[in-house]
Design a protein around this motif. Structure first.
Motif, PDB file in Angstrom:
ATOM      1  N   ASP A  18      -2.551   2.585  -7.822  1.00 54.82           N
ATOM      2  CA  ASP A  18      -4.122   2.950  -7.054  1.00 54.82           C
ATOM      3  C   ASP A  18      -3.811   1.490  -7.291  1.00 54.82           C
ATOM      4  N   ILE A  19      -4.664   0.454  -6.090  1.00 55.60           N
ATOM      5  CA  ILE A  19      -4.638  -0.640  -6.316  1.00 55.60           C
ATOM      6  C   ILE A  19      -6.339  -1.039  -5.649  1.00 55.60           C
ATOM      7  N   ARG A  20      -7.142  -2.138  -6.082  1.00 56.73           N
ATOM      8  CA  ARG A  20      -8.397  -2.215  -5.395  1.00 56.73           C
ATOM      9  C   ARG A  20      -7.974  -3.753  -4.769  1.00 56.73           C
TER      10      ARG A  20
ATOM     11  N   PHE B 123       0.794  -1.326  -0.501  1.00 58.06           N
ATOM     12  CA  PHE B 123      -0.194  -0.125  -0.240  1.00 58.06           C
ATOM     13  C   PHE B 123       1.036   0.960  -0.196  1.00 58.06           C
ATOM     14  N   GLY B 124       2.152   1.201   0.514  1.00 58.81           N
ATOM     15  CA  GLY B 124       3.025   2.825   0.974  1.00 58.81           C
ATOM     16  C   GLY B 124       3.141   2.529  -0.717  1.00 58.81           C
ATOM     17  N   ILE B 125       3.903   1.626  -0.712  1.00 59.63           N
ATOM     18  CA  ILE B 125       4.812   2.203  -2.503  1.00 59.63           C
ATOM     19  C   ILE B 125       4.007   2.938  -3.001  1.00 59.63           C
ATOM     20  N   ILE B 126       2.417   2.180  -3.414  1.00 55.38           N
ATOM     21  CA  ILE B 126       1.579   2.626  -4.437  1.00 55.38           C
ATOM     22  C   ILE B 126       1.481   4.324  -4.208  1.00 55.38           C
ATOM     23  N   ARG B 127       0.937   4.063  -2.716  1.00 47.22           N
ATOM     24  CA  ARG B 127       0.399   5.790  -2.462  1.00 47.22           C
ATOM     25  C   ARG B 127       1.795   6.339  -3.132  1.00 47.22           C
ATOM     26  N   GLN B 128       2.820   5.654  -2.460  1.00 49.89           N
ATOM     27  CA  GLN B 128       4.066   7.111  -2.960  1.00 49.89           C
ATOM     28  C   GLN B 128       4.400   6.464  -4.645  1.00 49.89           C
ATOM     29  N   ASN B 129       3.840   6.169  -5.001  1.00 45.43           N
ATOM     30  CA  ASN B 129       4.039   6.323  -6.960  1.00 45.43           C
ATOM     31  C   ASN B 129       2.685   6.790  -7.455  1.00 45.43           C
ATOM     32  N   ASN B 130       1.405   7.037  -7.242  1.00 44.83           N
ATOM     33  CA  ASN B 130       0.814   7.399  -7.658  1.00 44.83           C
ATOM     34  C   ASN B 130      -0.239   6.358  -8.425  1.00 44.83           C
TER      35      ASN B 130
END
Length: 659
Positions: free
Chosen positions: A487-489, A478-485
């Protein structure tokens, strides 16, 4: 004695009798009496409207006419005028028939002295009846105004009787509950809409409120169950109607607000924990530097005792494991040093498969379905590997926890092209808009319930036994995905496995193609499609993708532009794809207008936040199809082909669920 003038219409063929009647009445009314005599039906009917009498006196029998027929004529003309029979003789049976027919009274000519009293009584009855009618009219008008206010209030509103029966419900309550007005009013109890956990508390509030209006809260939130069984969070404002055993309740659906508040609270909690985790990781790295450094120094000594060397190696390996934990903490807190580069996701996945096979084991089958070619992405390869490893390990553990037969143990990894959109309900938005490279990790494991699903990205949250997991794997994803703008579903149900779908922004400036089999010309489109999308990047990309799939595309950035196109008789689209959240004319209004003006037009609606949307019933019941943003272009083009290539009623609703 009344001081008002009295206008009397007298139906009498005898001049002498008329004079006697006038003389008797003048004793009471004097010069305030205005009496007009007529002797036939034609003149009588004319003067009824021209003279506007306050009262009618009529002989019972006249040549070619009679009193009962005259009374009937008054009724046919819709007039409400007191009518008194004045006759020479009348037996009791005839008198009763006269009164039954509608005459107000009768007086025999031998007793004309009774006439003034009979007139006064009739005029009094007429005044009382007029007053009653005015009151009834005012009451009806008041009720009409009240009903208009009741119907047009900004919230769902009901009137609740003492026995909890709903006696009145406005249209907004009808829409909220899912029942018709006929089903609700006078038939349904308020308690049928209240979740059981709230019933006793509500009864206690109601009891206290009847004792004193301030003894219980007038406004509070509770859980409301509609016809479909869905639970809504409702802000209730309730009060007792003074002097009546009734209550009025206004309901405001705050489900979306509650969910948004919960998401904000969750994000704030994760942010705080992330800051703490980042600080701990940095401090812990300092300690690990010392531990690992001295371990290396000791291991470098040539004369080190073998037993001691083994012990120091154990310390060194423990330090390495601790370093991996700190890296996960840094990933979650978004404080890793990122070295991004243009990369091919498919290449990274293929190169990682050797390591993944060793992590997964031989008892679980792995399927790869990678779309080629695929746009490049800007990312740190090590972070992509970290995401992939954590998702695959999570899938492996879920499958083993389920303990299913070997042939049903499978992890499927796919890639494709899609569209991502910032969630309009997040402040600030965390995901970029536009084309995205999508990869999915799907498993046949235990699956998750809603409670678990809501917490999977929390740091240190784990469903594994003590010592079997750190609870940082999905948190670091989650942190990596948020850091790179990105998204994950996640889609999951208990015992039905889980699907993790990552949407990563495609590198700008590249060529985006929609993969399709070149030999399947039958699947290629040729129809005209109207595309309505507020986001310029999404609109441009989706148009290009649809055109590459063979469709003729006309686009508009808002509802006004789309309605202008639909108003052109020379424009004949087979399908409209529209965003729901647009400025000005919203998607719901555009869909309604399109269905009315173009009855044969097929419609796909798209949105990033649909599960609380008012159009949910329309999508299920009216052949309006829905695609959740962010979506895969392959899913969209496949859906379009199915809609335009066959009867929409044959398309399974399950195939339209967001992925």
């Amino acid at each position: 004695m009344s001081m008002k003038p009295l206008r009397i219409l007298l139906l009498e063929d005898s001049q002498m009798d008329a004079e006697l009647i006038q003389a008797e009445l003048q004793k009471e009314w004097g010069d305030r009496l205005y009496l007009l005599r007529v002797a036939d039906r034609e003149a009588f009917k004319e003067k009824l409207t021209a003279y506007h009498p306050d009262l009618v006196l009529s002989d019972y029998r006249l040549p070619g006419y009679d009193g009962l027929t005259a009374l009937h004529d008054i009724e046919i003309m819709g007039l409400d005028i007191p009518f008194i029979i004045v006759t020479g003789t009348m037996d009791e049976e005839t008198a009763a028939e006269t009164i039954k027919s509608g005459a107000w009274d009768y007086v025999v000519k031998q007793r004309l002295y009774r006439l003034p009293a009979a007139l006064n009584q009739a005029l009094k009855m007429k005044a009382e009846r007029d007053q009653k009618r005015r009151a009834e009219k005012e009451l009806r008008e008041s009720e009409r105004r009240y009903r208009a206010i009741f119907e047009n209030t900004g919230s769902a509103t009901v009137i609740i009787e003492a026995d909890t029966t709903i006696s009145l419900a406005n249209q907004k309550f009808v829409e909220l509950s899912g029942y018709s007005r006929e089903e609700i009013e006078g038939r349904m109890s308020w308690t049928q809409f209240v979740e059981p956990d709230w019933l006793e508390r509500m009864r206690e509030y109601h009891r206290k409120r009847r004792q004193s209006r301030d003894a219980a809260p007038r406004q509070y939130e509770f859980d409301f169950r509609d016809r479909s069984g869905r639970i809504r969070h409702i802000l209730l404002t309730v009060d007792v109607i003074p002097g009546k055993e009734k209550s009025v309740a206004s309901l405001l659906d705050v489900t979306a607000r509650r969910e948004l508040d919960e998401r904000i609270r969750q994000a704030q909690k994760i942010e705080v924990v992330g800051q703490l985790a980042g600080g701990v990781a940095h401090d812990f790295n300092n300690l690990l530097t010392v531990i690992s450094g001295y371990s290396d120094m000791i291991l470098a000594e040539k004369e080190l005792d073998p037993v001691m060397r083994q012990r120091v190696n154990q310390i060194r390996r423990a330090g390495e494991r601790a370093q991996k934990l700190t890296n996960q903490l840094l990933a979650f807190s978004r404080k890793q040093m990122v070295q991004s580069e243009s990369m091919d996701l498919n290449r990274v996945i293929r190169e990682s498969m050797g390591m993944l096979f060793s992590l997964i084991g031989e008892d679980i089958k792995v399927e790869l379905d990678l779309t080629d070619p695929i746009p490049s992405i800007i990312a740190d390869p090590h972070q992509i590997e970290q995401i992939l490893i954590n998702l695959v390990v999570n899938a492996r553990d879920a499958i083993r926890e389920k303990g299913a037969a070997a042939e049903s143990r499978c992890i499927r990894i796919t890639t494709g092209l899609g569209v991502m959109l910032a969630d309009a309900n997040e402040e600030p938005p965390v995901a970029a808009t536009g084309p995205a490279v999508v990869w999915t990790v799907e498993d046949t494991g235990m699956g998750m319930d809603k409670c678990t699903l809501s917490r999977i990205f929390e740091p240190f949250y784990t469903t594994k036994e003590t010592g079997q997991g750190t609870g940082l794997g999905l948190a670091s994803v989650f942190g990596i995905i948020r850091q790179n703008n990105a998204d994950i579903r996640v889609i999951s149900q208990p015992a039905k496995g889980s699907t993790f779908r990552v949407f990563w922004p495609a590198e700008r400036g590249g060529e985006y193609t929609v993969p399709r089999e070149p030999d399947h010309e039958a699947d290629k489109g040729h129809e005209t499609v109207l595309l309505v999308e507020r986001d310029d990047d999404v609109r441009a990309f989706t148009r290009e993708a649809l055109e590459q799939a063979g469709y003729h595309v006309a686009d508009a950035r808002d509802g006004e532009g789309a309605m202008d196109l639909l108003a052109d008789p020379s424009f004949s689209p087979r399908l409209m794809i529209t965003d729901l959240k647009m400025p000005g004319i919203r998607g719901e209004r555009l869909v309604k207008v399109a269905r009315e003006s173009r009855p044969g037009l097929q419609i796909i609606v798209t949105s990033g936040f649909f599960h609380n949307h008012d159009m949910a019933a329309d999508v299920q019941d009216q052949n309006i199809f829905f695609v959740q943003k962010p979506y895969l272009m392959a899913d969209l083009t496949s859906l379009i082909r199915r809609i335009l290539g066959q009867d929409p009623n044959d398309i399974s609703v399950d195939s339209l669920k967001p992925g």
